[in-house]
Design an enzyme around this catalytic site. Structure first.
Site, short mmCIF file in Angstrom:
data_model
loop_
_atom_site.label_atom_id
_atom_site.label_comp_id
_atom_site.label_asym_id
_atom_site.label_seq_id
_atom_site.Cartn_x
_atom_site.Cartn_y
_atom_site.Cartn_z
N HIS A 174 29.59 -14.72 2.52
CA HIS A 174 29.67 -14.96 3.97
C HIS A 174 30.56 -16.14 4.32
O HIS A 174 30.97 -16.31 5.47
CB HIS A 174 28.27 -15.18 4.55
CG HIS A 174 28.10 -14.61 5.93
ND1 HIS A 174 29.07 -14.72 6.90
CD2 HIS A 174 27.09 -13.90 6.49
CE1 HIS A 174 28.65 -14.13 8.01
NE2 HIS A 174 27.46 -13.61 7.79
N ASP B 186 33.14 -12.28 7.06
CA ASP B 186 32.11 -12.10 8.07
C ASP B 186 31.62 -10.66 8.07
O ASP B 186 32.28 -9.75 7.56
CB ASP B 186 32.64 -12.47 9.45
CG ASP B 186 32.92 -13.97 9.58
OD1 ASP B 186 32.25 -14.75 8.87
OD2 ASP B 186 33.81 -14.34 10.36
N SER C 98 31.40 -2.19 -9.60
CA SER C 98 30.35 -1.92 -10.58
C SER C 98 29.76 -0.55 -10.27
O SER C 98 29.22 -0.33 -9.18
CB SER C 98 29.25 -3.00 -10.52
OG SER C 98 28.24 -2.74 -11.46
#
Length: 642
Positions: free
Chosen positions: A615, A619, A561
């Site tokens: 998440h 990570d 974006s």
């Protein structure tokens, strides 16, 4: 009978990551009769077989005097829904239509075994359709009682019962030797007697039994033109009643939850009747749209044709102006008695239908305060619609105080109510789903764009007259290559597995008058900058004109974006599920950076980017590694050739 206007479309559903939610048919003592969705039409259990929905899938009507040849149609017409009173309450799970053209599927793999608990959102099975292999997940908690279609079974007709689920683990044993033939034998023998209609209640053929006294015709229903579509808007009819239809003619334009799609004819005929006028909003899937006949002389017979299913479909009127403010003080409203709480199951669980649960979440209603009126105290849609929150005790005391100054409503003419389009509604639903279910975190980095700007200038000189390469094209290419280096960022959360994609299909956010849409640059990792630039220009133009086809915006493995052209320095974007990452691009600005020269500094064009990560999949260290690779490709663009 119908297809989406683009014949070269590679797929009408996302290639990866799309999950279909299953619709189950409740059965057993006191069980409600639901509406499982089979293809574009809903089968209403209370009335046995629908009068129009399933037949129209094959272009067949009862008034034609012909016999349906389709295998699924024969099965549905010959096997009306029955209740198995000798068995505990259970759910028959049918195979739904997972793509607009799907007629049969293959059970690729069962993700749950008999006896296992199924939680809401769990993947039950993977079904291979005519378009892709699609995950099939549960809408509510239950237990797998019986698998009726083993793994590897090919050509399972849409609507076939594939498994049985129950709400209580102790009911599993009752289905150990369950077969569909056994269920049919256990059905009450009196049920078929309800088929003949009473002679004292004749109904007009145009209302209760459309097609019973009409010439051979085809009743066309609204199909699913995108995987998430539940209703559509008839924007414009391209043909008028009485006009001849040739193969390939555009019949109408339908606004779905994704885009406006042309709806074209596959066979010759004549448009005999339009059942849904232009501008009609929220037309449900399976609703009849029009009637087509083979012979021109049959058109007049359908002048008064009106199926009951579409009598409530009318073009949406403009919102009414606010009524004038009355000078009479408001009368106190009686306080409704507090309803008793719904009965809780084991461990305090409240039994509620999926639709009621969704409506309660939208209205912010506490389900423990709702009294269920469904079977065994289950909360259903009617209970949510009629629920009145209990008033707190201090409210009565407050009512005794003198009324404070009233705020007058805004007079008419100072605001405009803008109807919510299907696209805007879906954007709202998906963004809310993303923020509520995905644990976002954000990583930002500054990128020196000096080398990219120099290379871009040289390449555009070479391509003079053939188009231009933008900075965004470099960003797409660098993102795709970084996804190959760090494949965790090119993955999807699939509830039971993390799907790591081997190709990089980059979704590019484009703002259109109808709302945000993300057309896809497929295989961006193997395309050159010139090809990427050409693809982006073409896709953006089609998006703004509302001419994107479903396969051009459904899917994608990574999203970009870019708001830099609006002067936005940095921002955080919302992840597009089931993707794991989205990259937000800010504007480039000149900054002083240390340099090994006489002045000790230099002026560089620096761009700020922010990576939003899921998440559950990526990570923090992995996200940082991806940004390092992305930055390397842009600061040294020659490395993109390696």
């Amino acid at each position: 009978m119908w297809r989406v206007c683009a014949r070269r479309a590679r797929s009408a559903v996302p290639r990866d990551g799309f999950r279909a939610r299953w619709a189950a048919l409740k059965e057993g003592p006191g069980a409600p009769c639901g509406s499982p969705r089979i293809g574009p039409a809903a089968v209403r259990c209370g009335s046995g077989i629908p009068r129009y929905g399933v037949r129209s899938l094959c272009g067949w009507s009862s008034g034609s005097g012909t016999v349906p040849r389709n295998r699924l149609l024969r099965q549905l017409l010959g096997s009306p829904s029955r209740r198995s009173y000798s068995l505990p309450p259970h759910q028959k799970v049918p195979l739904p239509s997972l793509s607009p053209t799907m007629q049969a599927g293959t059970i690729a793999r069962w993700e749950k075994k008999e006896g296992e608990k199924i939680s809401e959102g769990d993947l039950i099975a993977e079904v291979e359709t005519d378009k892709a292999t699609v995950g099939f997940e549960s809408l509510e908690e239950c237990y797998m009682a019986k698998i009726l279609v083993p793994e590897g079974t090919r050509d399972v007709p849409v609507g076939s019962i594939i498994c049985i689920t129950v709400e209580k683990p102790q009911d599993i044993e009752a289905f150990k030797n369950y077969t569909l033939d056994l269920a049919a034998a256990a059905a009450p023998q009196a049920a078929p007697a309800a088929a003949p209609a009473p002679a004292a209640a004749p109904a007009a053929p145009s209302a209760s039994a459309p097609g019973s006294s009409y010439p051979t015709h085809m009743q066309i229903v609204l199909p699913a033109l995108s995987p998430t579509m539940t209703m559509g808007t008839v924007q414009r009819w391209e043909k008028k009643v009485g006009e001849k239809l040739s193969e390939g003619d555009l019949l109408a334009e339908i606004e779905t939850d994704k885009a406006t799609i042309g709806f074209e004819v596959q066979e010759e005929g004549y448009l005999a009747k339009i059942l849904v006028p232009e501008g009609t909003r929220d037309v449900p899937l399976g609703a009849p749209l029009c009637i087509i006949v083979e012979k021109q002389e049959d058109i007049a017979a359908f002048a008064d044709y009106r199926p009951t299913e579409v009598t409530s479909l009318k073009p949406q009127a403009a919102p009414p102006a606010p009524p004038p403010v009355a000078a009479v003080p408001p009368t106190p409203q009686p306080v409704a008695p507090t309803p008793s709480a719904a009965p809780a199951g084991p461990k305090g669980r409240v039994f509620v239908s999926p639709l009621a649960k969704k409506l309660a979440a939208e209205k912010g209603i506490d389900l423990t305060q709702v009294k269920g009126t469904g079977p065994e105290g289950r909360i259903i849609k009617k209970d949510i619609d009629s629920f009145v929150p209990s008033k707190a005790a201090p409210a009565a005391a407050a009512a005794m105080a003198p009324p404070g100054p009233r705020v007058a409503p805004a007079p008419a003419g100072v605001f405009t109510d803008i109807p919510i389009s299907n696209i805007r509604r879906v954007i709202a639903q998906r963004l809310m789903q993303s923020k509520q279910t995905i644990p976002h975190y954000y990583l930002s980095v500054d990128v020196n764009m000096g080398e990219v700007l120099l290379v871009r200038k040289e390449l555009n000189k070479m391509l003079e007259g053939k188009g231009k390469i933008s900075v965004n094209d470099f960003i797409i290419k660098a993102s795709a290559l970084a996804c190959l280096k760090v494949p965790e960022a090119n993955s999807s959360w699939m509830d039971t597995v993390i799907r790591q994609n081997h190709v990089v299909d980059v979704s590019v956010a484009v703002s259109t008058p109808a709302g945000l849409i993300t057309p896809i640059v497929f295989n961006a990792h193997i395309k050159g900058l010139e090809t990427i630039a050409s693809d982006v220009v073409s896709l953006a133009s089609k998006a703004r004109e509302g001419k994107l086809q479903p396969h051009e915006f459904q899917g994608g493995t990574f999203t970009i974006s870019n708001l830099g052209m609006f002067g936005i320095k940095n921002f955080s974007a919302i992840i597009n599920p089931p993707q794991a990452c989205i990259l937000a691009i800010g504007a480039s600005e000149d900054k002083l950076i240390p340099a090994d020269n006489e002045k000790g500094f230099d002026v560089a064009s620096v761009m700020s980017v922010t990576l939003s990560c899921d998440h559950r999949v990526v990570d923090g260290a992995v996200g940082a590694q991806w940004l390092a690779e992305f930055k390397k490709y842009l600061e040294k663009p020659i490395t993109m050739l390696l």
